[in-house]
Design a protein around this motif. Structure first.
Motif, PDB file in Angstrom:
ATOM      1  N   SER A   1      -6.640  -4.622  12.712  1.00 58.97           N
ATOM      2  CA  SER A   1      -7.691  -4.745  13.732  1.00 58.97           C
ATOM      3  C   SER A   1      -7.524  -6.030  14.536  1.00 58.97           C
ATOM      4  O   SER A   1      -7.691  -6.035  15.772  1.00 58.97           O
ATOM      5  CB  SER A   1      -9.064  -4.712  13.056  1.00 58.97           C
TER       6      SER A   1
ATOM      7  N   MET B   1      -6.114  -3.083   6.953  1.00 54.96           N
ATOM      8  CA  MET B   1      -6.988  -2.645   8.036  1.00 54.96           C
ATOM      9  C   MET B   1      -7.540  -3.843   8.808  1.00 54.96           C
ATOM     10  O   MET B   1      -7.606  -3.827  10.050  1.00 54.96           O
ATOM     11  CB  MET B   1      -8.127  -1.802   7.460  1.00 54.96           C
ATOM     12  N   THR B   2      -7.907  -4.890   8.070  1.00 57.67           N
ATOM     13  CA  THR B   2      -8.454  -6.086   8.730  1.00 57.67           C
ATOM     14  C   THR B   2      -7.408  -6.741   9.625  1.00 57.67           C
ATOM     15  O   THR B   2      -7.680  -7.089  10.792  1.00 57.67           O
ATOM     16  CB  THR B   2      -8.941  -7.081   7.664  1.00 57.67           C
TER      17      THR B   2
ATOM     18  N   ARG C   1      -4.700  -0.658  -4.877  1.00 53.96           N
ATOM     19  CA  ARG C   1      -4.286  -0.051  -3.608  1.00 53.96           C
ATOM     20  C   ARG C   1      -5.376  -0.198  -2.546  1.00 53.96           C
ATOM     21  O   ARG C   1      -5.081  -0.492  -1.377  1.00 53.96           O
ATOM     22  CB  ARG C   1      -3.963   1.428  -3.843  1.00 53.96           C
ATOM     23  N   LYS C   2      -6.625  -0.018  -2.928  1.00 61.15           N
ATOM     24  CA  LYS C   2      -7.728  -0.130  -1.971  1.00 61.15           C
ATOM     25  C   LYS C   2      -7.823  -1.548  -1.412  1.00 61.15           C
ATOM     26  O   LYS C   2      -8.086  -1.738  -0.208  1.00 61.15           O
ATOM     27  CB  LYS C   2      -9.037   0.257  -2.642  1.00 61.15           C
ATOM     28  N   GLU C   3      -7.618  -2.543  -2.259  1.00 61.36           N
ATOM     29  CA  GLU C   3      -7.707  -3.923  -1.769  1.00 61.36           C
ATOM     30  C   GLU C   3      -6.629  -4.211  -0.730  1.00 61.36           C
ATOM     31  O   GLU C   3      -6.902  -4.810   0.325  1.00 61.36           O
ATOM     32  CB  GLU C   3      -7.593  -4.900  -2.932  1.00 61.36           C
TER      33      GLU C   3
ATOM     34  N   ALA D   1       0.827  -1.207   0.000  1.00 56.47           N
ATOM     35  CA  ALA D   1       0.000   0.000   0.000  1.00 56.47           C
ATOM     36  C   ALA D   1       0.861   1.257   0.000  1.00 56.47           C
ATOM     37  O   ALA D   1       0.540   2.247  -0.686  1.00 56.47           O
ATOM     38  CB  ALA D   1      -0.933  -0.006   1.211  1.00 56.47           C
TER      39      ALA D   1
ATOM     40  N   GLU E   1      -5.092  -1.980   1.130  1.00 57.57           N
ATOM     41  CA  GLU E   1      -5.375  -1.187   2.322  1.00 57.57           C
ATOM     42  C   GLU E   1      -6.497  -1.814   3.152  1.00 57.57           C
ATOM     43  O   GLU E   1      -6.450  -1.785   4.392  1.00 57.57           O
ATOM     44  CB  GLU E   1      -5.748   0.235   1.913  1.00 57.57           C
ATOM     45  N   ASP E   2      -7.497  -2.378   2.481  1.00 55.49           N
ATOM     46  CA  ASP E   2      -8.574  -3.055   3.218  1.00 55.49           C
ATOM     47  C   ASP E   2      -8.042  -4.274   3.964  1.00 55.49           C
ATOM     48  O   ASP E   2      -8.399  -4.511   5.136  1.00 55.49           O
ATOM     49  CB  ASP E   2      -9.684  -3.470   2.247  1.00 55.49           C
ATOM     50  N   GLN E   3      -7.194  -5.034   3.299  1.00 56.66           N
ATOM     51  CA  GLN E   3      -6.597  -6.199   3.964  1.00 56.66           C
ATOM     52  C   GLN E   3      -5.706  -5.766   5.125  1.00 56.66           C
ATOM     53  O   GLN E   3      -5.682  -6.409   6.189  1.00 56.66           O
ATOM     54  CB  GLN E   3      -5.781  -7.015   2.950  1.00 56.66           C
TER      55      GLN E   3
END
Length: 746
Positions: free
Chosen positions: A617, A613-614, A605-607, A569, A609-611
């Motif tokens: 968390s 974030m998961t 990039r969004k994919e 990312a 970044e989503d991974q």
């Protein structure tokens, strides 16, 4: 005057007027007698001319009883007979007065008669005169008509004579051979004067070839042999002159373009004359020019390609694939590998860097080999490719325009330039199998696209087929190298992986290569490349999902994923920032493109970044539970119970989670929240080895802790007075935020 007028009146009219005068005189005498006295006794004179009948009078009186005149007579009380006599007297009196008036005007009538007779005589005279004049006019009209016919005849004759004179003059001018023309063709050197004589000879030859009447004339038989001799001589001199200039192109170090523009084009009519009147010689000149230029240009490009080949710098080798082993060679092996890669660090093989800037400088002059060698410069393959094609396009443009103007046919260019194109294509075909630099190939594809745009703007179609062939040559090689990179990811041997939470070398190379390819595709939105990048992303994601299983604990696997997702990312964000700041290349095909790395780059990039974030968390939850388990557990259970029972009434404690149950949790948190935060900071920095990813994870952990604590205080404030008092005495949020900021600064 009356007498004169009477002279023009006919005898019959004169007799009529004399009888009228006699009657008038008698009437006048009678009227005089009536006026003289009343003793005139008419006696029983009957003045009627017919017997009067009174039959039907009564009927008419009854019919006209209501008539106004008759009624007025009857109303007066007069006797009708007496009334009739009165009217008869009045009528007689009127008759006498009329006669007297006629007698009075008799002289005037006679005078009028005389005038009419005079006018009649005058009109008769005028009638005779007008008749003669009409006859004269008829004669004049006939004469005018005859003159008009004569004029038309003369005009037609004059026009025919002028037409005949013009045709005869043109014929004589076209057939006659003046001495100046003979001297100009036979004795004059090939210059501007010879050019004028050549035009004159062309007009005569062209006239005799197209005019059948001229060919059948006696004059043609006289001049035809002489014209043929002049034609042969003109063809011979034109051929010799052109051949000398064409052979001059073969001399070394000859500036071909200057010779073409200043010499050959100046006498291009020689070629036109040969094409029209000397087909065989024209073919000879044409063949000589094609043979000369094809040899000269192909030899020049062959020498240029050999010279720039020595300037080539290889930036990648066959072993530079994403999935290759991450072992770092040492000693002589490292030296040999660096030499094979032209001294380039293998870590930068997949970084495009400033290599894409060449697309903004395509109009720069071609590389001069001996100057570059003297300066010990080396160039990547795409720079050499641009230089060769720049030189090729400029040469082709100049030669195409010259051939179209000089020979008036584009086929000459295609025949003479085919060997040169063959030399360039053969050199490229020989070099491509040895090229392993995937970024170089994509840059070359973009360069070739811009070269097509440049030639279209020049409106020169001579290299369209060549540029299409180059495109069809580059794409398969690029696809082969891309599939090689993709295959290296898919066939990576997980058994060789040593569990380590740092960024995996495949992920590192994937991020670099993807960012580079997206940067080179952002201004073009090539769907085929986007599809291939999606394939590579799926392969990389699949590998990342498998590698964490090799770690002993789930926590280590999560840390590994966070490091790798964060790295990809971050690389994509940096590339997107650079692309947003850079202007698009001139002639790019997507004026309304997605900013940065395009649609595919944004989705990629969004994919990641989503991974990220998961995974972040998951790690944060695990770390917070280890340090603040009682607080987090209490908040989660209380929120679950509140959700199960519905909305909490204001001021009413939640059963089992009121101030009494929350007090021990707050006391435990107050007693050790600072050491726990310090321990959280140390553990996170230790797990991520003080990396930027670790600092981001720590920031997320502190933020999540603050949220849990805020939710607990909010739960207490809704529990009534005891809860509000307990929340007021607890550690303040500002204190925790201050502590968090202190760690963020370190």
């Amino acid at each position: 005057m009356a007498t004169a007028d009477m002279a023009h009146i006919s005898p019959a009219l004169q007799e009529y007027f004399k009888s009228d005068k006699a009657a008038a005189a008698q009437d006048h005498s009678a009227a005089t007698d009536l006026e003289a006295g009343a003793d005139l006794d008419l006696g029983d004179l009957d003045i009627t001319t017919a017997q009067i009948s009174l039959a039907g009078v009564e009927d008419q009186l009854e019919h006209f009883a209501n008539h106004e005149v008759l009624k007025a007579i009857l109303d007066q009380g007069c006797d009708p007979k007496e009334y009739g006599q009165q009217y008869e007297t009045k009528l007689r009196q009127a008759e006498l007065e009329s006669i007297q008036d006629y007698i009075t005007e008799s002289d005037n009538l006679v005078e009028l008669h005389d005038q009419i007779s005079s006018c009649d005589n005058i009109l008769a005279t005028m009638e005779d005169m007008l008749g003669k004049f009409q006859a004269d006019l008829g004669n004049i009209s006939t004469e005018i008509r005859a003159l008009q016919e004569q004029s038309q005849t003369m005009s037609i004759k004059l026009k025919n004579r002028k037409g005949t004179e013009q045709k005869l003059s043109n014929f004589i001018e076209s057939v006659a051979i003046p001495p100046a023309l003979i001297d100009g063709i036979l004795q004059t050197e090939v210059d501007e004067t010879f050019h004028e004589h050549l035009l004159c000879l062309h007009r005569k030859l062209n006239f005799l070839e197209k005019n059948e009447a001229a060919q059948n004339s006696a004059a043609y038989k006289d001049v035809a042999p002489e014209l043929e001799k002049l034609r042969v001589k003109a063809i011979s001199k034109s051929r010799d002159y052109l051949m000398q200039r064409i052979y001059a192109l073969r001399k070394p170090k000859t500036n071909i373009q200057i010779l073409q523009q200043n010499v050959l084009l100046k006498y291009k009519y020689l070629v036109t004359f040969l094409r029209l009147h000397g087909g065989e010689v024209f073919g000879e000149v044409r063949t000589a020019y094609i043979d000369t230029l094809s040899r000269v240009l192909s030899s020049h490009f062959r020498a240029y390609l050999a010279a720039i080949e020595r300037l080539k710098e290889d930036l990648a080798s066959q072993t530079d694939v994403i999935g290759s082993a991450d072992a770092v060679p040492t000693g002589m092996m490292a030296l040999f590998q660096r030499a094979a890669a032209g001294g380039q660090d293998r870590q930068d093989v997949f970084v495009v860097g400033d290599r894409g800037s060449i697309l903004h400088h395509l109009d720069q002059p071609a590389i001069i080999p001996h100057v570059a060698e003297s300066e010990n410069k080396k160039f990547s393959f795409e720079l050499l490719f641009r230089s060769v094609n720049k030189l090729l396009m400029d040469t082709a443009t100049s030669e195409y325009l010259f051939c179209s103007d000089f020979f008036q046919e584009a086929a000459v260019f295609h025949e003479l330039f085919a060997p040169t194109l063959q030399v360039v294509e053969s050199a490229l075909a020989a070099t491509l199998p040895e090229t392993w630099d995937i970024l170089c190939l994509l840059v070359m594809i973009r360069i070739n696209y811009h070269h097509q745009v440049i030639m279209n703007k020049r409106r020169i179609p001579c290299l369209d087929d060549y540029l299409d062939r180059i495109n069809l040559t580059l794409w398969p090689r690029f696809k082969a190298l891309f599939d090689l990179q993709l295959s290296s990811i898919k066939h990576y041997n997980i058994g060789t992986f040593t569990p380590d939470v740092k960024v995996h070398h495949i992920v590192h190379r994937y991020a670099q290569l993807t960012a580079s390819l997206l940067s080179l595709n952002a201004d073009y939105q090539d769907g085929q490349l986007d599809h291939n990048l999606d394939r590579m992303r799926y392969a990389c994601m699949d590998l990342l999902m498998q590698l964490p299983r090799t770690f002993k604990t789930k926590k280590l696997g999560t840390i590994f994923l966070i490091n790798n997702f964060n790295h990809v990312a971050m690389v994509l964000r940096e590339a997107q920032t650079r692309m947003q700041q850079a202007p698009p290349p001139p002639g790019s095909s997507s004026p309304q493109k997605e900013p940065g790395l395009g649609t595919t780059g944004t989705a990629t990039r969004k994919e990641f970044e989503d991974q990220l974030m998961t995974c972040t968390s998951m790690y944060v939850e695990e770390q917070l539970l280890s340090q603040f388990g009682s607080l987090i557990g209490f908040v989660k259970r209380a929120e679950a119970a509140q959700k199960h029972k519905g909305a909490q009434a204001e001021g009413v404690p939640l059963p089992g989670y009121g101030p009494n149950e929350a007090a021990p949790v707050l006391q435990d948190f107050a007693s050790r929240w600072q050491p726990s935060i310090d321990a959280l900071h140390k553990d996170t920095m230790k797990d991520f080895k003080n990396s930027p990813a670790g600092r981001e994870v720590l920031k997320a952990a502190m933020t999540q802790l603050l949220l849990y604590y805020t939710r607990l205080l909010e739960l207490l404030r809704r529990s009534g007075g005891d809860g509000v008092a307990l929340a007021r005495d607890a550690v303040t949020v500002q204190s925790i935020m201050y502590e968090i900021k202190r760690y963020n600064r370190t």
